[in-house]
Design an enzyme around this catalytic site. Structure first.
Site, short mmCIF file in Angstrom:
data_model
loop_
_atom_site.label_atom_id
_atom_site.label_comp_id
_atom_site.label_asym_id
_atom_site.label_seq_id
_atom_site.Cartn_x
_atom_site.Cartn_y
_atom_site.Cartn_z
N ARG A 162 -2.67 9.75 -7.04
CA ARG A 162 -1.69 8.73 -7.37
C ARG A 162 -0.99 9.04 -8.68
O ARG A 162 0.21 8.85 -8.82
CB ARG A 162 -2.36 7.36 -7.46
CG ARG A 162 -2.63 6.82 -6.08
CD ARG A 162 -2.81 5.34 -6.05
NE ARG A 162 -2.86 4.91 -4.68
CZ ARG A 162 -3.94 4.99 -3.91
NH1 ARG A 162 -5.06 5.45 -4.41
NH2 ARG A 162 -3.90 4.61 -2.66
N ASP A 211 -3.21 5.09 0.80
CA ASP A 211 -3.96 3.97 1.37
C ASP A 211 -3.94 4.01 2.90
O ASP A 211 -4.93 3.69 3.54
CB ASP A 211 -3.39 2.63 0.89
CG ASP A 211 -3.61 2.42 -0.58
OD1 ASP A 211 -2.67 1.97 -1.25
OD2 ASP A 211 -4.73 2.68 -1.06
N LEU A 254 0.84 -1.20 0.00
CA LEU A 254 0.00 0.00 0.00
C LEU A 254 0.87 1.24 0.00
O LEU A 254 2.03 1.21 0.36
CB LEU A 254 -0.89 0.00 1.25
CG LEU A 254 -1.78 -1.21 1.42
CD1 LEU A 254 -2.53 -1.14 2.75
CD2 LEU A 254 -2.79 -1.29 0.29
N ASP A 255 0.30 2.37 -0.42
CA ASP A 255 1.07 3.60 -0.34
C ASP A 255 0.44 4.53 0.70
O ASP A 255 -0.55 4.20 1.33
CB ASP A 255 1.18 4.27 -1.70
CG ASP A 255 -0.17 4.71 -2.24
OD1 ASP A 255 -0.24 5.00 -3.44
OD2 ASP A 255 -1.14 4.77 -1.48
N ASN A 256 1.06 5.69 0.85
CA ASN A 256 0.63 6.59 1.92
C ASN A 256 -0.84 6.98 1.82
O ASN A 256 -1.50 7.20 2.82
CB ASN A 256 1.48 7.87 1.91
CG ASN A 256 2.85 7.60 2.46
OD1 ASN A 256 3.24 6.48 2.62
ND2 ASN A 256 3.55 8.66 2.78
#
Lengths: 75, 89
Positions: free
Chosen positions: B47, A34, A30-32
């Site tokens: 994103r 998320d 996951l990224d930030n």
């Protein structure tokens, strides 16, 4: 564990990869953004408030569980 | 796949996350369908920017933050129902 199941139900998460010591980024990819969503989902589910600067450092499942558990004693 | 970040966030990253949080909160006040639409637009946009924009390009990131804040203010106004996307070339 209700906290872990909220995480498992999260849209971007593979439930089989969720372990109590898992790292959101390393284990679950996951990224930030998320992380922000997960913390918000936990807040909504368990009804606690968390200041942004504390939410920003939660990046392991353990931290999320500990934080949630310590803020909702009695739930 | 977003850019990988260490455990400590830069001030700019914190502002980005705080703006994202603001959008999620505002979306929760809308109908379920609007909320899903807002979440998918905002998450895709953030994103895409995190992939395409150089992290050192502070000026552009700050511009995106300002633009995002204005969009959030519009969203929070009771007259606004949902977001629409504008295509950028």
């Amino acid at each position: 564990d209700p906290i872990i199941s909220v995480i498992k139900n999260f849209q971007n998460v593979d439930p089989f990869k969720v372990t109590t010591n898992g790292h959101f980024q390393i284990d679950l990819g996951l990224d930030n953004l998320d992380f922000v969503e997960i913390v918000m989902a936990l807040k909504e589910e368990f009804g606690f408030e968390i200041p942004d600067n504390e939410a920003d450092i939660i990046n392991t499942i353990n931290m999320a569980v500990n934080f949630t558990a310590s803020h909702c004693q009695g739930n | 796949m977003g850019a990988s970040r260490g455990p400590r966030l830069s001030g700019l990253q914190k502002q980005v996350l705080s703006l994202y949080r603001g959008f999620l909160r505002a979306a929760r006040c809308k109908s379920a369908a609007d909320r899903r639409q807002i979440e998918s637009i905002v998450s895709a946009e953030f994103r895409r920017n995190s992939n395409q924009v150089d992290r050192k390009n502070f000026l552009y990131i700050e511009y995106l933050l300002r633009r995002g804040k204005k969009q959030l203010e519009q969203l929070q106004s009771p007259n606004t129902e949902s977001l629409s996307q504008t295509k950028q070339s």
